[in-house]
Design a protein around this motif. Structure first.
Motif, PDB file in Angstrom:
ATOM      1  N   LYS A  39      -8.575   2.861 -19.401  1.00 40.86           N
ATOM      2  CA  LYS A  39      -9.384   3.022 -18.197  1.00 40.86           C
ATOM      3  C   LYS A  39     -10.580   2.075 -18.215  1.00 40.86           C
ATOM      4  O   LYS A  39     -10.952   1.538 -17.196  1.00 40.86           O
ATOM      5  N   THR A  42      -9.663  -1.220 -16.846  1.00 40.39           N
ATOM      6  CA  THR A  42      -9.365  -1.282 -15.421  1.00 40.39           C
ATOM      7  C   THR A  42     -10.583  -1.826 -14.696  1.00 40.39           C
ATOM      8  O   THR A  42     -11.708  -1.422 -14.961  1.00 40.39           O
ATOM      9  N   SER A  44     -13.319  -2.073 -12.041  1.00 37.50           N
ATOM     10  CA  SER A  44     -13.966  -1.054 -11.229  1.00 37.50           C
ATOM     11  C   SER A  44     -15.001  -1.677 -10.317  1.00 37.50           C
ATOM     12  O   SER A  44     -15.793  -2.499 -10.742  1.00 37.50           O
ATOM     13  N   GLY A  92      -6.782  -6.837  -8.127  1.00 38.15           N
ATOM     14  CA  GLY A  92      -5.628  -5.943  -8.145  1.00 38.15           C
ATOM     15  C   GLY A  92      -6.101  -4.504  -8.173  1.00 38.15           C
ATOM     16  O   GLY A  92      -6.947  -4.095  -7.392  1.00 38.15           O
ATOM     17  N   ASP A  93      -5.585  -3.742  -9.104  1.00 39.64           N
ATOM     18  CA  ASP A  93      -5.975  -2.338  -9.234  1.00 39.64           C
ATOM     19  C   ASP A  93      -7.445  -2.224  -9.610  1.00 39.64           C
ATOM     20  O   ASP A  93      -7.936  -2.969 -10.443  1.00 39.64           O
ATOM     21  N   ASP A  95     -10.949   0.863  -9.616  1.00 43.16           N
ATOM     22  CA  ASP A  95     -11.522   2.167  -9.316  1.00 43.16           C
ATOM     23  C   ASP A  95     -12.663   1.950  -8.335  1.00 43.16           C
ATOM     24  O   ASP A  95     -13.221   0.850  -8.260  1.00 43.16           O
ATOM     25  N   ILE A 102     -10.731   5.909  -2.424  1.00 42.73           N
ATOM     26  CA  ILE A 102      -9.774   4.851  -2.751  1.00 42.73           C
ATOM     27  C   ILE A 102      -8.772   4.649  -1.620  1.00 42.73           C
ATOM     28  O   ILE A 102      -8.267   3.549  -1.408  1.00 42.73           O
ATOM     29  N   THR A 107      -4.773  -3.713   1.293  1.00 37.96           N
ATOM     30  CA  THR A 107      -4.666  -5.174   1.270  1.00 37.96           C
ATOM     31  C   THR A 107      -3.989  -5.652   2.547  1.00 37.96           C
ATOM     32  O   THR A 107      -3.283  -4.888   3.215  1.00 37.96           O
TER      33      THR A 107
END
Length: 156
Positions: A39, A42, A44, A92-93, A95, A102, A107
């Motif tokens: 996490k 990721t 954020s 991309g991905d 948080d 979210i 996109t």
């Protein structure tokens, strides 16, 4: 004597084979990260604050995100020369910080390049080329059509 030559030959073969063997990554013995470590890796989005503008949304590196009032939901009207000053936000991905949902992020596929661009409530998001470091908000209010994004931004 024959034993020494045989032993030396075996050692040489083992060294060659060892050097040609799979790396730790290929053999599956690489270090696996735990869920919490995963996490942290990721990307954020985060909220920053500026005395002039108040709170605003920034990427994981603290670079300010903007929207263009001449865009339409699902369509970017910033093309050609415009993109030199206002590069698209294409992460991309990620948080989102408290105060954001979210589900409001998505996109679009840019008509000019075919690349994906992140949107907020359908509106494409951009960086400003004159923002050079975390916390810069030099694009706020440019030509009365470029603005920072925060959780109170009402895009309609």
């Amino acid at each position: 004597m024959k034993k020494n030559i045989f032993f030396t030959g075996i050692c040489a073969v083992m060294l060659v084979l060892g050097a040609c063997g799979p790396s730790a990554k290929e053999s599956g013995s690489e270090h696996k990260t735990s869920g919490s470590e995963e996490k942290e890796k990721t990307s954020s989005l985060k909220m920053l604050e500026n005395d002039k503008t108040g709170e605003y949304l920034a990427d994981a590196n603290g670079m300010t995100l903007y929207y263009f009032t001449k865009d339409e939901p699902g369509k970017s009207n910033c093309t050609g020369e415009c993109l030199k000053n206002w590069p698209p936000f294409t992460a991309g991905d990620f948080d989102v910080p408290d105060g954001f949902d979210i589900e409001d992020f998505g996109t679009i596929k840019r008509e000019d390049s075919g690349s994906e661009q992140v949107t907020y409530k359908g509106y494409p998001l951009y960086y400003f080329s004159k923002d050079k470091q975390e916390g810069d908000v030099n694009g706020q209010g440019v030509k009365d059509v470029w603005y920072i994004l925060n959780s109170k931004t009402d895009l309609k």
